[in-house]
Design a protein around this motif. Structure first.
Motif, PDB file in Angstrom:
ATOM      1  N   GLU A 108       0.858  -1.191   0.273  1.00  0.00           N
ATOM      2  CA  GLU A 108      -0.145  -0.021  -0.044  1.00  0.00           C
ATOM      3  C   GLU A 108       0.800   1.183   0.092  1.00  0.00           C
ATOM      4  OE1 GLU A 108      -2.350  -3.260   1.967  1.00  0.00           O
ATOM      5  OE2 GLU A 108      -0.348  -2.410   2.224  1.00  0.00           O
ATOM      6  N   GLY A 109       1.967   1.326   0.623  1.00  0.00           N
ATOM      7  CA  GLY A 109       2.892   2.275   0.511  1.00  0.00           C
ATOM      8  C   GLY A 109       2.295   3.343   1.794  1.00  0.00           C
ATOM      9  N   PRO A 110       2.966   4.708   1.709  1.00  0.00           N
ATOM     10  CA  PRO A 110       3.484   5.279   0.487  1.00  0.00           C
ATOM     11  C   PRO A 110       5.052   4.796   0.371  1.00  0.00           C
ATOM     12  CG  PRO A 110       3.617   6.855   2.686  1.00  0.00           C
ATOM     13  CD  PRO A 110       2.763   5.595   2.693  1.00  0.00           C
ATOM     14  N   ALA A 111       5.625   4.387   1.252  1.00  0.00           N
ATOM     15  CA  ALA A 111       7.186   4.007   1.155  1.00  0.00           C
ATOM     16  C   ALA A 111       7.252   2.817  -0.083  1.00  0.00           C
ATOM     17  CB  ALA A 111       7.759   3.380   2.272  1.00  0.00           C
ATOM     18  N   ALA A 112       8.487   2.174  -0.170  1.00  0.00           N
ATOM     19  CA  ALA A 112       8.711   1.199  -1.296  1.00  0.00           C
ATOM     20  C   ALA A 112       7.833   0.079  -1.028  1.00  0.00           C
ATOM     21  CB  ALA A 112      10.176   0.942  -1.360  1.00  0.00           C
ATOM     22  N   ARG A 113       7.359  -0.371  -2.027  1.00  0.00           N
ATOM     23  CA  ARG A 113       6.677  -1.718  -2.115  1.00  0.00           C
ATOM     24  C   ARG A 113       7.586  -2.981  -1.774  1.00  0.00           C
ATOM     25  NH1 ARG A 113       4.397  -1.516  -6.711  1.00  0.00           N
ATOM     26  NH2 ARG A 113       5.371  -3.181  -7.939  1.00  0.00           N
ATOM     27  N   LEU A 114       7.186  -3.836  -0.877  1.00  0.00           N
ATOM     28  CA  LEU A 114       7.663  -4.744  -0.387  1.00  0.00           C
ATOM     29  C   LEU A 114       7.563  -5.829  -1.168  1.00  0.00           C
ATOM     30  CD1 LEU A 114       8.181  -3.966   3.363  1.00  0.00           C
ATOM     31  CD2 LEU A 114       9.546  -3.299   1.599  1.00  0.00           C
ATOM     32  N   VAL A 115       6.179  -6.270  -1.382  1.00  0.00           N
ATOM     33  CA  VAL A 115       5.747  -7.343  -2.339  1.00  0.00           C
ATOM     34  C   VAL A 115       5.389  -7.177  -3.620  1.00  0.00           C
ATOM     35  CG1 VAL A 115       3.858  -9.297  -1.509  1.00  0.00           C
ATOM     36  CG2 VAL A 115       4.921  -8.002   0.245  1.00  0.00           C
ATOM     37  N   GLY A 116       5.240  -8.636  -4.350  1.00  0.00           N
ATOM     38  CA  GLY A 116       4.920  -8.515  -5.586  1.00  0.00           C
ATOM     39  C   GLY A 116       5.855  -8.136  -6.584  1.00  0.00           C
ATOM     40  N   THR A 117       5.412  -8.256  -7.961  1.00  0.00           N
ATOM     41  CA  THR A 117       6.340  -7.986  -8.960  1.00  0.00           C
ATOM     42  C   THR A 117       6.532  -6.388  -9.402  1.00  0.00           C
ATOM     43  OG1 THR A 117       4.155  -7.897 -10.462  1.00  0.00           O
ATOM     44  CG2 THR A 117       5.418 -10.213 -10.114  1.00  0.00           C
ATOM     45  N   ASP A 118       7.249  -6.271 -10.108  1.00  0.00           N
ATOM     46  CA  ASP A 118       7.667  -4.870 -10.494  1.00  0.00           C
ATOM     47  C   ASP A 118       6.764  -4.397 -11.584  1.00  0.00           C
ATOM     48  OD1 ASP A 118       9.893  -4.632  -8.650  1.00  0.00           O
ATOM     49  OD2 ASP A 118      11.365  -5.225 -10.121  1.00  0.00           O
ATOM     50  N   GLY A 119       6.751  -3.087 -11.870  1.00  0.00           N
ATOM     51  CA  GLY A 119       5.748  -2.522 -12.996  1.00  0.00           C
ATOM     52  C   GLY A 119       4.667  -1.923 -12.601  1.00  0.00           C
ATOM     53  N   PHE A 120       4.068  -1.136 -13.673  1.00  0.00           N
ATOM     54  CA  PHE A 120       2.882  -0.155 -13.099  1.00  0.00           C
ATOM     55  C   PHE A 120       1.510  -1.145 -13.065  1.00  0.00           C
ATOM     56  CE2 PHE A 120      -0.527   2.493 -15.099  1.00  0.00           C
ATOM     57  CZ  PHE A 120      -0.333   3.550 -14.254  1.00  0.00           C
ATOM     58  N   ILE A 121       1.333  -2.413 -13.892  1.00  0.00           N
ATOM     59  CA  ILE A 121       0.500  -2.918 -13.651  1.00  0.00           C
ATOM     60  C   ILE A 121       0.510  -4.547 -13.113  1.00  0.00           C
ATOM     61  CG2 ILE A 121      -1.638  -4.292 -15.134  1.00  0.00           C
ATOM     62  CD1 ILE A 121      -1.321  -2.014 -17.074  1.00  0.00           C
ATOM     63  N   GLY A 122      -0.267  -4.965 -12.342  1.00  0.00           N
ATOM     64  CA  GLY A 122      -0.144  -6.280 -11.595  1.00  0.00           C
ATOM     65  C   GLY A 122      -1.478  -7.028 -11.594  1.00  0.00           C
ATOM     66  N   TRP A 123      -1.633  -7.864 -12.263  1.00  0.00           N
ATOM     67  CA  TRP A 123      -2.995  -8.749 -12.309  1.00  0.00           C
ATOM     68  C   TRP A 123      -3.576  -9.218 -11.246  1.00  0.00           C
ATOM     69  CZ3 TRP A 123      -4.608  -7.433 -17.029  1.00  0.00           C
ATOM     70  CH2 TRP A 123      -3.940  -7.350 -17.889  1.00  0.00           C
ATOM     71  N   SER A 124      -2.811  -9.356 -10.285  1.00  0.00           N
ATOM     72  CA  SER A 124      -3.275  -9.828  -8.938  1.00  0.00           C
ATOM     73  C   SER A 124      -3.367  -8.521  -7.835  1.00  0.00           C
ATOM     74  CB  SER A 124      -2.060 -10.682  -8.199  1.00  0.00           C
ATOM     75  OG  SER A 124      -0.790  -9.961  -8.018  1.00  0.00           O
ATOM     76  N   ASP A 125      -2.974  -7.531  -8.373  1.00  0.00           N
ATOM     77  CA  ASP A 125      -3.186  -6.198  -7.667  1.00  0.00           C
ATOM     78  C   ASP A 125      -3.761  -4.995  -8.314  1.00  0.00           C
ATOM     79  OD1 ASP A 125      -2.832  -4.220  -5.737  1.00  0.00           O
ATOM     80  OD2 ASP A 125      -0.635  -3.973  -5.903  1.00  0.00           O
TER      81      ASP A 125
END
Length: 217
Positions: A108-125
């Motif tokens: 959720e942030g606002p700091a760096a994302r710790l979980v998931g893949t990189d990129g602008f779009i994530g199908w699970s998110d």
């Protein structure tokens, strides 16, 4: 009359000239002796002192003092401290020290994302584009980008939580690291991390590095 005067002055002049030459020779000999003493010191004169090996800047540190700062953990696990921490323990610590900046699920942030893949779009998110637009740092994920699990431990111990870095014990850092690895689907929910198990975790970002660090210690 001139001849008489010259005959009287000539012997006196010659005597004066002889005295002047003698004085000049004595002065010259004395000056040469002094110059030779300056240019060629006697063998009995002491040799110049060698420069000191320590120039006197800074303060020597004892091995105990150095150990306080030599805390770098290497990718192959070298320098990991004793201790252990579980995923369950790490979840409680994460909620206390980390969720305010990184979000309850690490996305959720606002700091760096710790979980998931990189990129602008994530199908699970599906909400990721909205967060990335608001917090551009969210486009990169620690779970996808960082190549070694030991680096997660090193960074958490060295710099987190932001308001009180180095305040966590080694056991607490192991627990938080285990929880982050679990959130990324890399270890089971009952996993226990220590100096032996942590280097064995294979991070998704390892294949994205230029070269892999050797696993043997």
């Amino acid at each position: 009359m001139r001849e008489d005067l010259c005959s009287q002055l000539l012997p006196a002049g010659r005597a004066t000239l002889r005295r002047g030459v003698a004085v000049a020779m004595v002065v010259g000999l004395l000056s040469a002796g002094r110059a030779s003493e300056v240019q060629a010191p006697s063998a009995a004169a002491p040799a110049p002192a060698a420069p000191p090996l320590v120039i006197g800047l800074g303060q020597p540190l004892s091995p105990a003092d150095i150990d306080r700062y030599a805390i770098t953990v290497f990718p192959n696990g070298r320098n990991l401290p004793p201790g252990r921490g579980s995923v369950e323990q790490g979840a409680r610590l994460y909620a206390m020290h980390c969720a305010a900046c990184h979000g309850a699920q690490g996305i959720e942030g606002p700091a760096a994302r710790l979980v998931g893949t990189d990129g602008f779009i994530g199908w699970s998110d599906p909400l990721r584009p909205l967060r990335v637009r608001k917090y551009p740092l969210q486009v990169l994920s620690v779970g996808a980008m960082w190549p070694y699990a030991t680096t997660v431990f090193d960074y958490v111990r060295r710099g987190m939580p932001m308001h009180a870095p180095k305040s966590l014990t080694d056991d607490e850092v192991y627990g938080i690291t285990a929880h982050l690895l679990h959130l990324n689907g890399l270890v089971a929910g009952d996993a226990l991390m220590d100096k032996e198990k942590l280097p064995q975790v294979v991070m998704p970002g390892r294949d994205r590095t230029v070269s892999a660090w050797p696993q043997e210690r």
